[in-house]
Design a protein around this motif. Structure first.
Motif, PDB file in Angstrom:
ATOM      1  N   PHE A 129       0.922  -1.147   0.080  1.00 54.42           N
ATOM      2  CA  PHE A 129      -0.091  -0.146   0.089  1.00 54.42           C
ATOM      3  C   PHE A 129       0.876   1.313   0.018  1.00 54.42           C
ATOM      4  N   ALA A 130       0.879   1.860  -1.108  1.00 54.34           N
ATOM      5  CA  ALA A 130       1.783   2.854  -1.264  1.00 54.34           C
ATOM      6  C   ALA A 130       1.500   4.189  -0.501  1.00 54.34           C
ATOM      7  N   ALA A 131       0.374   4.521  -0.301  1.00 52.63           N
ATOM      8  CA  ALA A 131      -0.033   5.636   0.628  1.00 52.63           C
ATOM      9  C   ALA A 131       0.589   5.482   2.065  1.00 52.63           C
ATOM     10  N   GLY A 132       0.695   4.124   2.558  1.00 55.95           N
ATOM     11  CA  GLY A 132       1.182   4.033   3.681  1.00 55.95           C
ATOM     12  C   GLY A 132       2.624   4.371   4.057  1.00 55.95           C
ATOM     13  N   TYR A 133       3.234   4.039   2.849  1.00 54.17           N
ATOM     14  CA  TYR A 133       4.773   4.298   2.755  1.00 54.17           C
ATOM     15  C   TYR A 133       5.010   5.806   3.068  1.00 54.17           C
ATOM     16  N   ASN A 134       4.225   6.580   2.307  1.00 56.94           N
ATOM     17  CA  ASN A 134       4.197   8.024   2.104  1.00 56.94           C
ATOM     18  C   ASN A 134       3.979   8.686   3.453  1.00 56.94           C
ATOM     19  N   THR A 135       2.853   8.314   4.382  1.00 54.74           N
ATOM     20  CA  THR A 135       2.363   8.603   5.537  1.00 54.74           C
ATOM     21  C   THR A 135       3.616   8.444   6.396  1.00 54.74           C
ATOM     22  N   LEU A 136       4.163   7.127   6.587  1.00 54.76           N
ATOM     23  CA  LEU A 136       5.200   6.915   7.545  1.00 54.76           C
ATOM     24  C   LEU A 136       6.429   7.766   7.204  1.00 54.76           C
ATOM     25  N   ALA A 137       6.642   7.986   5.989  1.00 56.60           N
ATOM     26  CA  ALA A 137       8.057   8.962   5.951  1.00 56.60           C
ATOM     27  C   ALA A 137       7.590  10.255   6.364  1.00 56.60           C
ATOM     28  N   VAL A 138       6.630  10.759   6.073  1.00 57.23           N
ATOM     29  CA  VAL A 138       5.940  12.094   6.521  1.00 57.23           C
ATOM     30  C   VAL A 138       6.251  12.122   8.038  1.00 57.23           C
ATOM     31  N   VAL A 139       5.525  10.886   8.727  1.00 56.88           N
ATOM     32  CA  VAL A 139       5.915  11.028  10.293  1.00 56.88           C
ATOM     33  C   VAL A 139       7.303  10.952  10.746  1.00 56.88           C
ATOM     34  N   TYR A 140       8.303  10.330  10.171  1.00 60.04           N
ATOM     35  CA  TYR A 140       9.521  10.565  10.415  1.00 60.04           C
ATOM     36  C   TYR A 140       9.935  11.881  10.042  1.00 60.04           C
ATOM     37  N   ARG A 141       9.997  12.404   9.225  1.00 61.52           N
ATOM     38  CA  ARG A 141      10.408  13.935   8.732  1.00 61.52           C
ATOM     39  C   ARG A 141       9.911  14.635   9.740  1.00 61.52           C
ATOM     40  N   ARG A 142       8.782  14.623  10.074  1.00 63.31           N
ATOM     41  CA  ARG A 142       8.138  15.648  11.095  1.00 63.31           C
ATOM     42  C   ARG A 142       8.830  15.215  12.644  1.00 63.31           C
ATOM     43  N   ARG A 143       9.168  14.170  12.861  1.00 63.35           N
ATOM     44  CA  ARG A 143       9.969  13.844  14.147  1.00 63.35           C
ATOM     45  C   ARG A 143      11.306  14.136  14.119  1.00 63.35           C
ATOM     46  N   GLY A 144      11.666  14.525  12.840  1.00 62.55           N
ATOM     47  CA  GLY A 144      13.160  15.027  12.715  1.00 62.55           C
ATOM     48  C   GLY A 144      13.968  13.791  12.515  1.00 62.55           C
ATOM     49  N   LEU A 145      13.402  12.687  12.047  1.00 66.27           N
ATOM     50  CA  LEU A 145      14.334  11.576  11.624  1.00 66.27           C
ATOM     51  C   LEU A 145      14.538  11.486   9.973  1.00 66.27           C
ATOM     52  N   ALA A 146      15.147  12.410   9.318  1.00 65.28           N
ATOM     53  CA  ALA A 146      15.249  12.507   7.988  1.00 65.28           C
ATOM     54  C   ALA A 146      15.815  11.336   7.341  1.00 65.28           C
ATOM     55  N   ASP A 147      16.735  10.646   8.021  1.00 65.71           N
ATOM     56  CA  ASP A 147      17.262   9.554   7.483  1.00 65.71           C
ATOM     57  C   ASP A 147      16.339   8.398   7.412  1.00 65.71           C
ATOM     58  N   ALA A 148      15.331   8.205   8.397  1.00 63.92           N
ATOM     59  CA  ALA A 148      14.424   7.282   8.249  1.00 63.92           C
ATOM     60  C   ALA A 148      13.241   7.546   7.051  1.00 63.92           C
ATOM     61  N   ALA A 149      13.017   8.888   7.035  1.00 60.86           N
ATOM     62  CA  ALA A 149      12.029   9.178   6.034  1.00 60.86           C
ATOM     63  C   ALA A 149      12.517   8.949   4.486  1.00 60.86           C
ATOM     64  N   GLU A 150      13.813   9.242   4.398  1.00 67.87           N
ATOM     65  CA  GLU A 150      14.889   9.124   3.163  1.00 67.87           C
ATOM     66  C   GLU A 150      14.504   7.447   2.795  1.00 67.87           C
ATOM     67  N   THR A 151      14.743   6.743   3.659  1.00 63.80           N
ATOM     68  CA  THR A 151      14.778   5.254   3.365  1.00 63.80           C
ATOM     69  C   THR A 151      13.382   4.522   3.206  1.00 63.80           C
ATOM     70  N   VAL A 152      12.547   5.215   3.778  1.00 63.24           N
ATOM     71  CA  VAL A 152      11.019   4.747   3.384  1.00 63.24           C
ATOM     72  C   VAL A 152      10.414   5.094   2.145  1.00 63.24           C
ATOM     73  N   TRP A 153      10.893   6.545   1.714  1.00 65.67           N
ATOM     74  CA  TRP A 153      10.447   7.146   0.181  1.00 65.67           C
ATOM     75  C   TRP A 153      11.502   6.160  -0.821  1.00 65.67           C
ATOM     76  N   ARG A 154      12.634   5.940  -0.433  1.00 67.50           N
ATOM     77  CA  ARG A 154      13.501   5.208  -1.470  1.00 67.50           C
ATOM     78  C   ARG A 154      13.001   3.981  -1.593  1.00 67.50           C
ATOM     79  N   ARG A 155      12.376   3.235  -0.394  1.00 68.68           N
ATOM     80  CA  ARG A 155      12.102   1.722  -0.512  1.00 68.68           C
ATOM     81  C   ARG A 155      10.867   1.683  -1.124  1.00 68.68           C
ATOM     82  N   LEU A 156       9.897   2.736  -1.462  1.00 75.32           N
ATOM     83  CA  LEU A 156       8.753   3.008  -2.309  1.00 75.32           C
ATOM     84  C   LEU A 156       9.110   3.062  -3.531  1.00 75.32           C
ATOM     85  N   LEU A 157      10.176   3.931  -3.680  1.00 78.82           N
ATOM     86  CA  LEU A 157      10.603   4.035  -5.136  1.00 78.82           C
ATOM     87  C   LEU A 157      11.067   2.931  -5.766  1.00 78.82           C
TER      88      LEU A 157
END
Length: 385
Positions: free
Chosen positions: A229-257
């Motif tokens: 479910f692609a939208a789930g990845y996007n939401t999780l990455a947004v959560v990470y970015r807003r928590r200040g976990l930019a590396d985790a957000a990047e990992t999730v978006w790249r995993r989706l790509l």
């Protein structure tokens, strides 16, 4: 022939857009979790509660005329959505079936869940369907989102074998006006995908209220339910970015790509993240990829691939099917036809992988068994490596 009962509403796959148990489906996503960075949720996600029928719902159904009606499907819809009956409000937060019934309100996904729960309690088969509506974009701060749409089709009871006056095979309950969905392509989706949408909506609602801990656990549960479910990845990455976990957000978006190289939300959001971090060259490359994606209606490349296959243009068919998979890797038929083409091209290893993905993304046990049997047959024939 299929008839549609149209009711106004839209299901949003916010901040975006299977076979086996949830644990099996989510096995590949476990490396993405950052549980230690989040406190326990105020309310733990409960997938089983989404379609649960409580005593109040059973009592309402028992008092209705659904079981005695000539067409129980239509009677159920009339009981639920006639203003004189429940006077439901087609707005509000994402509620479970029981919560929506108790509140007499809920957004579109809530009412899909409630309709399905009542239908199953009445013995009616249910099919969830995703519609290929035009992609709708929105913005939340500096983050981009896309939306999707689902509805539910009600069948006749399995024991109802008498000759009917109606030749309708299913009754579609939708919350968009009929003129907006007439002729629109659709595909069946699994209950797990609907639950993933539900959890993703809950995550998005928590994000909007600044409840990052809750948002994390609901986004996590969304991917536990459907790892495709692609939208789930996007939401999780947004959560990470807003928590200040930019590396985790990047990992999730790249995993989706990796899963969907042409996912526009992931490309746009990751490009913004790269730009925010001063990684201008990477941001530019992502934006270039985003601009290079051709606008085409849903199923466009798939239909073109089928035509190329009929004309014997195998390489062209393969390229077209790959383009469709690149923007939507969650539909089993895209993988199946790509697998067929790979096999015709003598690429057995690639064919096997696409058949496995078709099996993983199948919406029902019946379709899963067909793909499993096909894989077994091809192995027996030694046509798959």
């Amino acid at each position: 022939m299929r008839r549609t009962v149209a009711l106004l509403c839209f299901v949003a796959a916010v901040l975006g857009g299977c076979a086996g148990t949830p644990e099996e489906r989510s096995a590949g996503t476990r490396l993405l979790w950052r549980d230690a960075a989040f406190a326990a949720p105020s309310q733990a996600p409960d997938a089983a509660a989404v379609f649960t029928v409580d005593d109040a719902m059973r009592a309402y159904l028992d008092q209705s005329s659904v079981h005695r009606a000539h067409d129980p499907r239509r009677s159920l819809v009339e009981q639920l959505y006639r203003r004189q009956a429940l006077a439901l409000d087609y707005a509000g937060s994402t509620r479970t079936a029981a919560e929506a019934f108790a509140a007499r309100a809920g957004n579109c996904l809530s009412l899909v869940a409630m309709t399905a729960a009542f239908a199953r309690e009445a013995g009616l088969p249910v099919q969830f369907r995703s519609l290929a509506v035009d992609e709708s974009w929105s913005r939340s701060g500096d983050l981009l989102a896309t939306s999707g749409h689902v509805n539910v089709a009600l069948g006749w009871p399995a024991h109802d074998l008498h000759v009917r006056r109606s030749n309708e095979t299913s009754l579609v309950v939708d919350f968009l006006p009929a003129d907006q969905i007439d002729g629109v392509r659709w595909r069946p989706i699994a209950e797990a995908t609907v639950v993933a949408m539900f959890m993703n909506n809950r995550a998005a609602e928590a994000l909007a209220e600044g409840r990052l801990d809750d948002a994390y656990w609901f986004a996590r549960e969304s991917l536990q339910q459907d790892a495709h479910f692609a939208a789930g990845y996007n939401t999780l990455a947004v959560v990470y970015r807003r928590r200040g976990l930019a590396d985790a957000a990047e990992t999730v978006w790249r995993r989706l790509l990796e899963q969907e190289p042409a996912n526009r939300s992931a490309l746009a959001n990751l490009a913004q993240l790269m730009q925010h971090e001063g990684r201008e060259r990477e941001a530019q490359a992502l934006n270039t990829r985003l601009r290079s994606l051709e606008e085409a209606p849903p199923f466009h490349w798939f239909d073109a691939g089928l035509q190329a296959l009929r004309e014997g243009e195998l390489q062209r068919a393969r390229d077209l099917f790959q383009r469709e998979v690149a923007r939507d890797a969650s539909y089993h038929e895209f993988h199946y036809w790509l697998a067929r083409t790979e096999l015709l091209l003598g690429r057995s290893k690639q064919a096997r992988r696409q058949l496995e993905l078709a099996l993983e993304t199948s919406p029902s046990p019946q379709i899963q068994s067909l793909y499993a049997a096909k894989i077994d047959w091809l192995k027996a024939e030694r046509r798959l490596q």
